[in-house]
Design a protein around this motif. Structure first.
Motif, mmCIF file in Angstrom:
data_model
loop_
_atom_site.group_PDB
_atom_site.id
_atom_site.type_symbol
_atom_site.label_atom_id
_atom_site.label_comp_id
_atom_site.label_asym_id
_atom_site.label_seq_id
_atom_site.Cartn_x
_atom_site.Cartn_y
_atom_site.Cartn_z
ATOM 1 N N GLN A 34 0.841 -1.202 0.000
ATOM 2 C CA GLN A 34 0.000 0.000 0.000
ATOM 3 C C GLN A 34 0.878 1.256 0.000
ATOM 4 O OE1 GLN A 34 -2.129 0.751 3.643
ATOM 5 N NE2 GLN A 34 -3.367 2.364 2.743
ATOM 6 N N PHE A 35 1.880 1.288 0.864
ATOM 7 C CA PHE A 35 2.770 2.443 0.930
ATOM 8 C C PHE A 35 3.551 2.601 -0.375
ATOM 9 C CE2 PHE A 35 3.052 1.715 5.785
ATOM 10 C CZ PHE A 35 1.853 2.385 5.979
ATOM 11 N N LEU A 36 3.995 1.492 -0.949
ATOM 12 C CA LEU A 36 4.728 1.529 -2.211
ATOM 13 C C LEU A 36 3.863 2.122 -3.318
ATOM 14 C CD1 LEU A 36 7.391 0.793 -3.599
ATOM 15 C CD2 LEU A 36 6.413 -1.462 -4.069
ATOM 16 N N ASP A 37 2.597 1.747 -3.364
ATOM 17 C CA ASP A 37 1.676 2.285 -4.361
ATOM 18 C C ASP A 37 1.481 3.788 -4.170
ATOM 19 O OD1 ASP A 37 -0.225 1.949 -6.565
ATOM 20 O OD2 ASP A 37 -1.752 2.397 -5.046
ATOM 21 N N ILE A 38 1.351 4.221 -2.923
ATOM 22 C CA ILE A 38 1.204 5.655 -2.628
ATOM 23 C C ILE A 38 2.443 6.411 -3.080
ATOM 24 C CG2 ILE A 38 1.116 7.330 -0.726
ATOM 25 C CD1 ILE A 38 -0.727 5.233 0.709
ATOM 26 N N ILE A 39 3.617 5.868 -2.799
ATOM 27 C CA ILE A 39 4.870 6.530 -3.153
ATOM 28 C C ILE A 39 5.014 6.646 -4.668
ATOM 29 C CG2 ILE A 39 7.391 6.249 -3.142
ATOM 30 C CD1 ILE A 39 6.997 4.975 -0.284
ATOM 31 N N THR A 40 4.818 5.547 -5.383
ATOM 32 C CA THR A 40 5.012 5.595 -6.841
ATOM 33 C C THR A 40 3.958 6.466 -7.520
ATOM 34 O OG1 THR A 40 3.848 3.484 -7.113
ATOM 35 C CG2 THR A 40 6.258 3.406 -6.976
ATOM 36 N N THR A 41 2.718 6.419 -7.037
ATOM 37 C CA THR A 41 1.672 7.275 -7.608
ATOM 38 C C THR A 41 1.989 8.744 -7.361
ATOM 39 O OG1 THR A 41 0.013 5.542 -7.320
ATOM 40 C CG2 THR A 41 -0.798 7.796 -7.577
ATOM 41 N N SER A 42 2.464 9.066 -6.165
ATOM 42 C CA SER A 42 2.835 10.441 -5.846
ATOM 43 C C SER A 42 3.968 10.920 -6.750
ATOM 44 C CB SER A 42 3.252 10.545 -4.378
ATOM 45 O OG SER A 42 3.608 11.867 -4.050
ATOM 46 N N LEU A 43 4.958 10.067 -6.968
ATOM 47 C CA LEU A 43 6.073 10.440 -7.843
ATOM 48 C C LEU A 43 5.597 10.654 -9.284
ATOM 49 C CD1 LEU A 43 8.825 8.059 -6.452
ATOM 50 C CD2 LEU A 43 8.748 10.561 -6.248
ATOM 51 N N GLU A 44 4.716 9.786 -9.751
ATOM 52 C CA GLU A 44 4.166 9.957 -11.105
ATOM 53 C C GLU A 44 3.398 11.265 -11.211
ATOM 54 O OE1 GLU A 44 1.893 6.375 -11.497
ATOM 55 O OE2 GLU A 44 3.667 5.154 -11.956
ATOM 56 N N ASP A 45 2.577 11.577 -10.197
ATOM 57 C CA ASP A 45 1.807 12.828 -10.187
ATOM 58 C C ASP A 45 2.715 14.049 -10.196
ATOM 59 O OD1 ASP A 45 -0.480 11.279 -10.090
ATOM 60 O OD2 ASP A 45 -0.872 11.651 -7.957
ATOM 61 N N ASP A 46 3.884 13.924 -9.562
ATOM 62 C CA ASP A 46 4.833 15.041 -9.482
ATOM 63 C C ASP A 46 5.818 15.073 -10.652
ATOM 64 O OD1 ASP A 46 3.740 16.045 -7.167
ATOM 65 O OD2 ASP A 46 5.143 15.018 -5.841
ATOM 66 N N LYS A 47 5.551 14.265 -11.673
ATOM 67 C CA LYS A 47 6.362 14.239 -12.905
ATOM 68 C C LYS A 47 7.806 13.795 -12.670
ATOM 69 C CE LYS A 47 2.941 16.083 -15.285
ATOM 70 N NZ LYS A 47 1.731 15.484 -14.787
ATOM 71 N N ALA A 48 7.994 12.868 -11.715
ATOM 72 C CA ALA A 48 9.324 12.284 -11.520
ATOM 73 C C ALA A 48 9.666 11.468 -12.768
ATOM 74 C CB ALA A 48 9.334 11.399 -10.288
ATOM 75 N N GLU A 49 10.941 11.374 -13.058
ATOM 76 C CA GLU A 49 11.393 10.631 -14.228
ATOM 77 C C GLU A 49 12.067 9.336 -13.806
ATOM 78 O OE1 GLU A 49 13.941 13.349 -16.289
ATOM 79 O OE2 GLU A 49 12.298 14.703 -16.797
#
Length: 149
Positions: A34-49
């Motif tokens: 669950q935490f991993l999904d939150i982290i990766t989704t947040s990074l995608e939303d913030d335009k991380a590469e």
């Protein structure tokens, strides 16, 4: 009175003093996912590469997952770190430690079983964490020797 040994420090330091935990004892639970999904989704939303997730289960004692991502500027990286901290806090994860969030090329978030590294591109190439922890470096088990006829 009991004779329990008191170990000073944080729970993580106490765990380090206690020694490594076997992979059978320490399975990544649903909260980690669950935490991993939150982290990766947040990074995608913030335009991380170039977001990479490395499974460390059974390979490292400090975490079960490592997330590595690249940001373009210090402000973007600091914002990504702040957003991850806030979003994990919203679901009850209150122990995220952050290092380097004040204008650095590398920000580290320690969320217990997940460690997040946010880099500028140059720093990411310099430190090469994917090369150090990537599965392609794992040594495959030796194949049984075949008899020579």
């Amino acid at each position: 009175m009991g004779s329990a040994v008191q170990v000073p420090g944080t729970p993580r330091k106490k765990a380090a003093v206690a020694g490594p935990v076997s992979s059978e004892t320490r399975e990544a639970g649903p909260r980690v996912e669950q935490f991993l999904d939150i982290i990766t989704t947040s990074l995608e939303d913030d335009k991380a590469e170039d977001i990479v997730v490395i499974d460390l289960t059974g390979r490292a004692s400090f975490a079960d997952r490592m997330v590595i991502a690249t940001g373009i500027a210090d402000r973007q990286i600091a914002a990504m770190a702040a957003h991850i901290d806030r979003k994990l806090g919203e679901v009850g994860h209150r122990r995220v430690r952050t290092e380097g969030a004040t204008g650095s090329d590398w920000v580290l978030l320690d969320a217990g079983d997940i460690v997040v590294h946010l880099f500028k591109a140059e720093a990411r190439a310099l430190y090469g964490l994917e090369r150090m922890w990537g599965a392609d470096l794992d040594v495959p088990p030796e194949a049984p020797a075949t008899p020579v006829e």
